[in-house]
Design an enzyme around this catalytic site. Sequence first.
Site, PDB file in Angstrom:
ATOM      1  N   ASN A   1      49.639 -37.691  18.401  1.00  0.00           N
ATOM      2  CA  ASN A   1      49.238 -36.474  19.139  1.00  0.00           C
ATOM      3  C   ASN A   1      50.455 -35.967  19.891  1.00  0.00           C
ATOM      4  OD1 ASN A   1      47.966 -39.116  20.744  1.00  0.00           O
ATOM      5  ND2 ASN A   1      49.243 -37.814  22.021  1.00  0.00           N
TER       6      ASN A   1
ATOM      7  N   MET B   1      52.238 -41.873  22.512  1.00  0.00           N
ATOM      8  CA  MET B   1      51.613 -42.845  23.426  1.00  0.00           C
ATOM      9  C   MET B   1      51.851 -42.451  24.887  1.00  0.00           C
ATOM     10  SD  MET B   1      52.198 -46.707  22.063  1.00  0.00           S
ATOM     11  CE  MET B   1      51.580 -47.299  20.489  1.00  0.00           C
TER      12      MET B   1
ATOM     13  N   THR C   1      50.308 -46.569  30.696  1.00  0.00           N
ATOM     14  CA  THR C   1      49.959 -47.045  32.041  1.00  0.00           C
ATOM     15  C   THR C   1      51.092 -46.788  33.036  1.00  0.00           C
ATOM     16  OG1 THR C   1      48.926 -48.812  30.766  1.00  0.00           O
ATOM     17  CG2 THR C   1      48.729 -48.975  33.102  1.00  0.00           C
TER      18      THR C   1
ATOM     19  N   ALA D   1      54.077 -48.097  33.793  1.00  0.00           N
ATOM     20  CA  ALA D   1      54.932 -49.081  34.454  1.00  0.00           C
ATOM     21  C   ALA D   1      56.371 -48.906  33.969  1.00  0.00           C
ATOM     22  CB  ALA D   1      54.437 -50.493  34.162  1.00  0.00           C
TER      23      ALA D   1
ATOM     24  N   HIS E   1      54.479 -52.390  22.681  1.00  0.00           N
ATOM     25  CA  HIS E   1      55.887 -52.239  23.054  1.00  0.00           C
ATOM     26  C   HIS E   1      56.791 -52.663  21.888  1.00  0.00           C
ATOM     27  CE1 HIS E   1      54.765 -52.976  27.598  1.00  0.00           C
ATOM     28  NE2 HIS E   1      54.368 -51.785  27.156  1.00  0.00           N
TER      29      HIS E   1
ATOM     30  N   THR F   1      59.604 -48.213  27.989  1.00  0.00           N
ATOM     31  CA  THR F   1      59.756 -46.754  27.908  1.00  0.00           C
ATOM     32  C   THR F   1      60.917 -46.240  28.751  1.00  0.00           C
ATOM     33  OG1 THR F   1      57.384 -46.634  27.526  1.00  0.00           O
ATOM     34  CG2 THR F   1      58.489 -44.566  28.041  1.00  0.00           C
TER      35      THR F   1
END
Length: 508
Positions: free
Chosen positions: A110, A114, A119, A121, A438, A484
Amino acid sequence: MSTDIDVLIIGSGPAGATFARHLADRTTARILMVDTGSALTSDTGGNIRNLMPEAREQAWGQARTFPLAAIPHDAPADVLQARPGTHLLNPLATATPLHQGMPAAAMSSNIGGMGIHWTCACPRPSGSERISFLDQTRLDAAYETAEAYLQVTQQGFPATALSQSIIAALNDRFSDGRDATRLAQPMPLACTPQPDGKPRWSGTDAILGDLARAEVRARRGLEIRPDTLCRQILTRDGVASGAMLRHLPSGRDYEVHASVVVIAADALRTPQLLYASGIRPQALGRWLNDQPQVIALIDVDAPARPNAKAGSTQDGRDNVSGVTWLPFNEPDFPFHGQLMQMDTSPIAFHQNDKDVGKPVVGLGLFLAKDLREDDRIMFSDERDALGMPRMTLSYTLTDADRAGLEKALKAVQQVGAALNGVANGGEAIILPAGTSLHYQGTHRMGPVDDGTCVTSPASRVWGFDNLYLGGNGSIPTATACNPTLTSVALALMAADDIIERFFPPHSL
Ligand code: FAD
């Protein structure tokens, strides 16, 4: 619809969005960023965690309609459930046996990738997690800019008596051998604090900044094109000249031509696209790295909260009320520790059915994998639902990984004891491989083209002048912490290389 542009970016997740923002801010390049998926939110890449339940369910429902997300009718009853907003690479995967292959391998398709489901962090790596062959001063500068793009802060949640007591208890038990920067502390999170105590989570909208607004993009030469699969990179004599794209709703194929091509299509599909394009260096898809993960729910020995009840907050958003970081610190604590203060776990599991009325933390320990060339993506002549080479994963835990997991299980008990709590139900859980989301290493960078890496330190594919890669697959080290921030930092360094080589100041 433009077919002749300066920079083509494939994939609109955090890595792709970083290239887009950095290049649009610093050059007058005409940039096209395509993504195989649709926009799930009305803003461009806003984080789904900010939505109220109805809108969130609607977005997740739409994500499930993506062709690769279809669950076959013959799926076994114990088939693994993908995290909302993601779909499994193998929709028939079950969690048993626990470590055969990588059953929980998943992806998002999309706008924002992700990066609208995550989340948030964003700890910095340290010690052996860091990429030692990069110029460390430049790398640190890139981390700083990455933190600014992602809006990373340690003040996402207000400090409460509970969060401070958790940090103090962890430091009482685990401070030996740590310098001040590696003590237990609030987790650096990509978010903006809000007066009601619930942060606004960063999605790729944060990375894009003003460019998240369509009218600003139109003015500044950036187009984001959804529902557009890149089927193949067009190349000639070490030069990428563009790509073959497909508009998925109509099935129409067309070519675009570009001076620079960037692939940031996640750690599984970046290698898939290179493979489909006939670019197949020895290391492609190899050195696949997923962080083994252990979780437990721990009751904290603190007074019960008034009206405490497991479940969601009154407005229906998630009920995390703080996140604590217990950093990776070799040799004694070779784990990245993440403690979510809340009423339910960050990962769906059901140890805590009864509401004991006490605060709970969901503890996650991520391990650094023992890296192996043979942990890899394998491509076949068969095609997936989008007509791309079908992928399967060959993946094994080594003896060192198993020993690390044993140590992690003990560490969970130690954290439980430090918080004066009991690990609820007494059991920590080892999650099936792939759960970390990850995945790294599959198009990793290296200092020299020796067959063990796919790109240069500037993320340029060896042997190509103008083909760059971005995303977690670029990370060559065995990290335990969330990747990330590092991927965004590496994308910034790569974008700087593009600017220097293709858009020097005098050319503007
Ligand atoms: P992605 O975000 O995966 O984006 C890749 C994009 O490429 C996708 O949108 C895909 O549709 C597109 N694409 C793929 N193939 C093609 C093609 N052939 N043509 C066109 N487009 C294509 N990370 C952290 O660091 N911290 C966290 O706390 C954290 N929590 C997470 C929680 C959840 C629930 C999830 C799902 C992820 C989490 N992650 C976390 C992982 C994080 O989201 C990823 O590291 C990050 O999004 C990777 O960015 P990317 O741009 O490389 O890839």
